[in-house]
Design an enzyme around this catalytic site. Structure first.
Site, PDB file in Angstrom:
ATOM      1  N   SER A 138       0.863  -1.185   0.000  1.00 28.39           N
ATOM      2  CA  SER A 138       0.000   0.000   0.000  1.00 28.39           C
ATOM      3  C   SER A 138       0.900   1.235   0.000  1.00 28.39           C
ATOM      4  CB  SER A 138      -0.869  -0.005   1.269  1.00 28.39           C
ATOM      5  OG  SER A 138      -1.472   1.260   1.470  1.00 28.39           O
ATOM      6  N   TYR A 151      -2.467  -1.585  10.387  1.00 23.98           N
ATOM      7  CA  TYR A 151      -2.598  -1.822   8.945  1.00 23.98           C
ATOM      8  C   TYR A 151      -1.379  -1.273   8.212  1.00 23.98           C
ATOM      9  CZ  TYR A 151      -4.153  -1.496   4.125  1.00 23.98           C
ATOM     10  OH  TYR A 151      -4.225  -1.613   2.754  1.00 23.98           O
TER      11      TYR A 151
HETATM   12  N1  LIG Z   1      -8.577  -0.092  -1.676  1.00 25.92           N
HETATM   13  C1  LIG Z   1      -7.497   0.553  -1.263  1.00 25.92           C
HETATM   14  O1  LIG Z   1      -7.536   1.778  -1.069  1.00 25.92           O
HETATM   15  C2  LIG Z   1      -6.212  -0.184  -1.036  1.00 25.92           C
HETATM   16  C3  LIG Z   1      -5.060   0.562  -0.912  1.00 25.92           C
HETATM   17  C4  LIG Z   1      -3.863  -0.091  -0.675  1.00 25.92           C
HETATM   18  C5  LIG Z   1      -3.832  -1.473  -0.570  1.00 25.92           C
HETATM   19  N2  LIG Z   1      -4.989  -2.178  -0.696  1.00 25.92           N
HETATM   20  C6  LIG Z   1      -4.926  -3.629  -0.548  1.00 25.92           C
HETATM   21  O2  LIG Z   1      -5.573  -4.258  -1.624  1.00 25.92           O
HETATM   22  C7  LIG Z   1      -6.040  -5.536  -1.207  1.00 25.92           C
HETATM   23  C8  LIG Z   1      -7.481  -5.699  -1.639  1.00 25.92           C
HETATM   24  O3  LIG Z   1      -8.295  -4.774  -0.910  1.00 25.92           O
HETATM   25  P1  LIG Z   1      -9.591  -4.082  -1.528  1.00 25.92           P
HETATM   26  O4  LIG Z   1      -9.392  -2.628  -1.441  1.00 25.92           O
HETATM   27  O5  LIG Z   1      -9.931  -4.700  -2.814  1.00 25.92           O
HETATM   28  O6  LIG Z   1     -10.675  -4.417  -0.393  1.00 25.92           O
HETATM   29  P2  LIG Z   1     -11.881  -5.480  -0.356  1.00 25.92           P
HETATM   30  O7  LIG Z   1     -12.861  -5.249  -1.439  1.00 25.92           O
HETATM   31  O8  LIG Z   1     -12.356  -5.435   1.062  1.00 25.92           O
HETATM   32  O9  LIG Z   1     -11.167  -6.856  -0.660  1.00 25.92           O
HETATM   33  C9  LIG Z   1     -10.487  -7.564   0.319  1.00 25.92           C
HETATM   34  C10 LIG Z   1     -10.378  -8.988  -0.141  1.00 25.92           C
HETATM   35  O10 LIG Z   1      -9.590  -9.699   0.810  1.00 25.92           O
HETATM   36  C11 LIG Z   1     -10.290 -10.858   1.156  1.00 25.92           C
HETATM   37  N3  LIG Z   1      -9.960 -11.266   2.529  1.00 25.92           N
HETATM   38  C12 LIG Z   1      -9.954 -10.511   3.653  1.00 25.92           C
HETATM   39  N4  LIG Z   1      -9.630 -11.271   4.705  1.00 25.92           N
HETATM   40  C13 LIG Z   1      -9.430 -12.530   4.224  1.00 25.92           C
HETATM   41  C14 LIG Z   1      -9.083 -13.768   4.819  1.00 25.92           C
HETATM   42  N5  LIG Z   1      -8.873 -13.898   6.150  1.00 25.92           N
HETATM   43  N6  LIG Z   1      -8.965 -14.857   4.020  1.00 25.92           N
HETATM   44  C15 LIG Z   1      -9.184 -14.762   2.701  1.00 25.92           C
HETATM   45  N7  LIG Z   1      -9.502 -13.626   2.076  1.00 25.92           N
HETATM   46  C16 LIG Z   1      -9.633 -12.526   2.849  1.00 25.92           C
HETATM   47  C17 LIG Z   1     -11.770 -10.537   1.008  1.00 25.92           C
HETATM   48  O11 LIG Z   1     -12.489 -11.729   0.751  1.00 25.92           O
HETATM   49  P3  LIG Z   1     -13.487 -12.430   1.796  1.00 25.92           P
HETATM   50  O12 LIG Z   1     -14.087 -11.364   2.662  1.00 25.92           O
HETATM   51  O13 LIG Z   1     -14.467 -13.116   0.896  1.00 25.92           O
HETATM   52  O14 LIG Z   1     -12.634 -13.386   2.546  1.00 25.92           O
HETATM   53  C18 LIG Z   1     -11.730  -9.670  -0.243  1.00 25.92           C
HETATM   54  O15 LIG Z   1     -11.774 -10.477  -1.398  1.00 25.92           O
HETATM   55  C19 LIG Z   1      -5.823  -5.595   0.304  1.00 25.92           C
HETATM   56  O16 LIG Z   1      -4.633  -6.308   0.593  1.00 25.92           O
HETATM   57  C20 LIG Z   1      -5.656  -4.146   0.684  1.00 25.92           C
HETATM   58  O17 LIG Z   1      -4.898  -3.974   1.859  1.00 25.92           O
HETATM   59  C21 LIG Z   1      -6.177  -1.570  -0.943  1.00 25.92           C
END
Ligand SMILES: NC(=O)c1ccc[n+]([C@@H]2O[C@H](COP(=O)([O-])OP(=O)(O)OC[C@H]3O[C@@H](n4cnc5c(N)ncnc54)[C@H](OP(=O)(O)O)[C@@H]3O)[C@@H](O)[C@H]2O)c1
Length: 248
Positions: A138, A151
């Site tokens: 991130s 985080y």
């Molecule tokens: N959106 C942002 O602003 C941003 C910025 C920087 C980094 N990121 C990173 O990008 C990645 C995806 O996030 P997103 O923004 O797309 O959010 P999101 O829509 O909440 O997606 C998170 C994903 O992680 C999965 N997940 C969470 N806990 C899990 C577990 N214990 N086992 C298996 N799967 C799990 C969820 O699936 P289930 O709930 O079905 O398990 C979901 O598919 C994350 O690593 C996040 O830290 C996002």
């Protein structure tokens, strides 16, 4: 990494960045295996996108990671790309000792999850002629948001680990990339999917798909560069203050 002809396992692709990236990579001509905990989402994705495979996995549960890794390796032995996408982000008040419960969950999911997945796949991947591990950190790995301290720290850990992994695997067939998203409109935090301070998901994945074929280290869209290079630019404290203000 090459952009088609791979078999790609993306634990953490039931929604958000993972799902959108999975769909683009599927359209680009890759076999896709989506993982996550929400079985209703997995079933819906499989129904709506014939050809995409799904596997239930909880990356915070060591036994479940072992089971799912074994299943992927048995059902899809040609898997040559692992994208450790799963992650969660929670606010914490560090003046309340109860923060430790949130912190433990985030460390188990955001650090131990990717590490266990990499441990489960590394022997398999190095035996292939062409493979890639993509970790997901991130912009907050480089400029933390004070309201989400654990985080931000977990993502710093992933950045550091990925740099070491890349060097240790340099003489193998496995490339190591780090996807470094800025704020993107997903359900990662309450209200984020509509937030004006986050970039539209489609725009983000458009840019990632453009960068992916030539990336050798970090995948940096333009919006994340201020956070990524704040320390070098000498304005990290100012940006941190701005982020703290953003989250109240
Ligand atoms: N959106 C942002 O602003 C941003 C910025 C920087 C980094 N990121 C990173 O990008 C990645 C995806 O996030 P997103 O923004 O797309 O959010 P999101 O829509 O909440 O997606 C998170 C994903 O992680 C999965 N997940 C969470 N806990 C899990 C577990 N214990 N086992 C298996 N799967 C799990 C969820 O699936 P289930 O709930 O079905 O398990 C979901 O598919 C994350 O690593 C996040 O830290 C996002």
């Amino acid at each position: 990494m090459r952009i088609s002809g791979n078999t790609i396992f993306i634990p953490g692709a039931t929604s958000g960045i993972g799902l959108e990236l999975a769909l683009r990579l599927f359209d680009a001509g890759n076999r896709i295996i989506i993982g996550g905990r929400r079985t209703d989402m997995l079933a819906r994705i499989a129904r709506d996108h014939p050809g995409i495979e799904t596997i239930r996995i909880d990356v915070a549960d060591a036994d479940d990671v072992d089971r799912a890794v074994t299943e992927v390796r048995q059902r899809f032995p040609e898997t040559n790309v692992l994208i450790t996408m799963a992650g969660l982000m929670r606010s914490e008040d560090l003046s309340d000792p109860a923060f430790i419960q949130t912190a433990v969950t985030e460390v188990q999911t955001n650090i131990l999850g990717p590490l266990r997945l990499i441990a489960g796949f590394v022997e398999h991947l190095v035996a292939l002629p062409d493979a890639t591990i993509v970790t997901v950190s991130s912009g907050l790995a480089f400029t933390p948001m004070a309201g989400t301290p654990t985080y931000s720290a977990t993502k710093s850990a992933i950045h550091s680990f990925t740099d070491s992994l890349r060097i240790q695997l340099a003489d193998t067939s496995v490339g190591v990339l780090e996807l470094v998203p800025p704020a993107v409109q997903t359900d990662l935090m309450p209200g984020q999917a509509e937030a004006e301070w986050a970039m539209p998901l489609n725009d983000f994945v458009d840019e990632v798909m453009t960068l992916l074929p030539t990336a050798t280290r970090e995948i940096l869209v333009e919006n994340v560069k201020p956070l990524r290079f704040a320390e070098a630019a000498g304005n990290r404290d100012d940006l941190m203050a701005g982020l703290a203000h953003l989250t109240g």
